[in-house]
Scaffold this motif. Sequence first.
Motif, mmCIF file in Angstrom:
data_model
loop_
_atom_site.group_PDB
_atom_site.id
_atom_site.type_symbol
_atom_site.label_atom_id
_atom_site.label_comp_id
_atom_site.label_asym_id
_atom_site.label_seq_id
_atom_site.Cartn_x
_atom_site.Cartn_y
_atom_site.Cartn_z
ATOM 1 N N HIS A 111 5.586 16.085 0.053
ATOM 2 C CA HIS A 111 4.202 15.690 -0.194
ATOM 3 C C HIS A 111 3.832 14.423 0.563
ATOM 4 O O HIS A 111 2.705 14.302 1.066
ATOM 5 C CB HIS A 111 3.971 15.497 -1.695
ATOM 6 C CG HIS A 111 3.810 16.792 -2.431
ATOM 7 N ND1 HIS A 111 2.579 17.352 -2.696
ATOM 8 C CD2 HIS A 111 4.729 17.659 -2.933
ATOM 9 C CE1 HIS A 111 2.744 18.492 -3.345
ATOM 10 N NE2 HIS A 111 4.036 18.710 -3.506
ATOM 11 N N LEU A 112 4.744 13.475 0.650
ATOM 12 C CA LEU A 112 4.441 12.246 1.383
ATOM 13 C C LEU A 112 4.156 12.544 2.851
ATOM 14 O O LEU A 112 3.207 12.013 3.440
ATOM 15 C CB LEU A 112 5.610 11.263 1.276
ATOM 16 C CG LEU A 112 5.833 10.607 -0.082
ATOM 17 C CD1 LEU A 112 7.063 9.721 -0.039
ATOM 18 C CD2 LEU A 112 4.611 9.797 -0.511
ATOM 19 N N THR B 149 7.075 8.537 5.168
ATOM 20 C CA THR B 149 8.306 8.813 4.433
ATOM 21 C C THR B 149 8.721 7.531 3.726
ATOM 22 O O THR B 149 8.211 6.447 4.035
ATOM 23 C CB THR B 149 9.446 9.265 5.367
ATOM 24 O OG1 THR B 149 9.858 8.141 6.179
ATOM 25 C CG2 THR B 149 9.002 10.411 6.281
ATOM 26 N N GLU B 150 9.645 7.661 2.795
ATOM 27 C CA GLU B 150 10.110 6.464 2.095
ATOM 28 C C GLU B 150 10.800 5.496 3.048
ATOM 29 O O GLU B 150 10.836 4.294 2.813
ATOM 30 C CB GLU B 150 11.054 6.862 0.957
ATOM 31 C CG GLU B 150 10.341 7.519 -0.220
ATOM 32 C CD GLU B 150 11.252 7.712 -1.412
ATOM 33 O OE1 GLU B 150 11.260 6.848 -2.316
ATOM 34 O OE2 GLU B 150 11.964 8.739 -1.428
ATOM 35 N N ARG B 151 11.353 6.015 4.148
ATOM 36 C CA ARG B 151 12.000 5.141 5.130
ATOM 37 C C ARG B 151 10.993 4.316 5.914
ATOM 38 O O ARG B 151 11.363 3.347 6.577
ATOM 39 C CB ARG B 151 12.835 5.976 6.104
ATOM 40 C CG ARG B 151 14.085 6.571 5.497
ATOM 41 C CD ARG B 151 14.984 7.153 6.583
ATOM 42 N NE ARG B 151 14.305 8.210 7.321
ATOM 43 C CZ ARG B 151 14.317 9.488 6.960
ATOM 44 N NH1 ARG B 151 14.973 9.850 5.870
ATOM 45 N NH2 ARG B 151 13.700 10.393 7.679
ATOM 46 N N SER C 251 0.838 -1.209 0.000
ATOM 47 C CA SER C 251 0.000 0.000 0.000
ATOM 48 C C SER C 251 0.865 1.249 0.000
ATOM 49 O O SER C 251 0.590 2.214 -0.737
ATOM 50 C CB SER C 251 -0.924 -0.003 1.216
ATOM 51 O OG SER C 251 -1.820 -1.097 1.170
ATOM 52 N N GLN C 252 1.906 1.261 0.808
ATOM 53 C CA GLN C 252 2.794 2.422 0.878
ATOM 54 C C GLN C 252 3.508 2.647 -0.450
ATOM 55 O O GLN C 252 3.633 3.782 -0.913
ATOM 56 C CB GLN C 252 3.806 2.241 2.007
ATOM 57 C CG GLN C 252 3.204 2.340 3.393
ATOM 58 C CD GLN C 252 4.207 2.018 4.484
ATOM 59 O OE1 GLN C 252 5.147 1.241 4.275
ATOM 60 N NE2 GLN C 252 4.021 2.602 5.655
ATOM 61 N N ILE D 76 3.336 5.954 -2.814
ATOM 62 C CA ILE D 76 4.553 6.685 -3.189
ATOM 63 C C ILE D 76 4.667 6.796 -4.707
ATOM 64 O O ILE D 76 5.007 7.856 -5.242
ATOM 65 C CB ILE D 76 5.789 5.990 -2.589
ATOM 66 C CG1 ILE D 76 5.787 6.149 -1.057
ATOM 67 C CG2 ILE D 76 7.083 6.575 -3.172
ATOM 68 C CD1 ILE D 76 6.845 5.328 -0.355
ATOM 69 N N THR D 77 4.374 5.701 -5.407
ATOM 70 C CA THR D 77 4.415 5.719 -6.873
ATOM 71 C C THR D 77 3.401 6.712 -7.437
ATOM 72 O O THR D 77 3.699 7.466 -8.371
ATOM 73 C CB THR D 77 4.137 4.313 -7.429
ATOM 74 O OG1 THR D 77 5.136 3.413 -6.948
ATOM 75 C CG2 THR D 77 4.156 4.314 -8.950
#
Length: 245
Positions: A141-142, A149-151, A88-89, A93-94
């Motif tokens: 934006h995330l 976050t991407e982390r 889902s994350q 993000i994509t």
Amino acid sequence: MTHVHGVAAGGHPDEPHGDNYASRLNWLRAGVLGANDGIVSLAALVVGVAGVTSSTGPILTAAVAGLVGGAISMALGEYVSVSSQRDSQRALITKERHELKSDPAAELTELAGIYEAKGLDPQTARQVAKELTAHDPLAAHLEAELGITERDVVSPWVAAGASALAFAIGAVLPLLAILLPPPEVRVPITFVVVLLALALTGYISAKIGGNPVLRPMIRVVCGGALALAATFAIGTLLGTSGVVS
């Protein structure tokens, strides 16, 4: 933002301000809860068997089977859960990355609107949005839109391994408590050891969450005592009734 020795300007040295502090806190809490599950699950199992027989063989067999099966079950459940969360994350993000690439102006307006809704005046909100976008548009934006976050995208394999390990560590305690003492005292000793261990996990869990410790300790100890008493009573009933011989 200025940092001095890892502390944000204006921040207190004894307050955590790291970006991944909440994530570390969740992992620690999950580890404590996993260990708690291991303690209660295996203790209830071995005490139930001990209610039927005082022979070490069946108790050891049940304990090892419970430890291995429980650890695998915990790992599988965590793997499935974290895999779904990760998928889902990644999809979010994509999607956000595509929107930033296809219509950056609209995304800037959207970001400014988010900060305006939080109380900034329109001019300040747009300036903040511009500066954050100039630094790292995707991260801005995330965090603002999705609170991630991407982390935050964790590995399901790591989560599964950590969950299984926490369960196994917790399960070792009742395993030793039931096997090491003489047969005539192994059950009461297991009760005492397990309830003390549960009190400790309740204390640690409360401290991690910054909550008063007494109520969580009482809850977890009472729950564990109920589980042990119930399984021991059932095992004893089955043993004395001749259903299990």
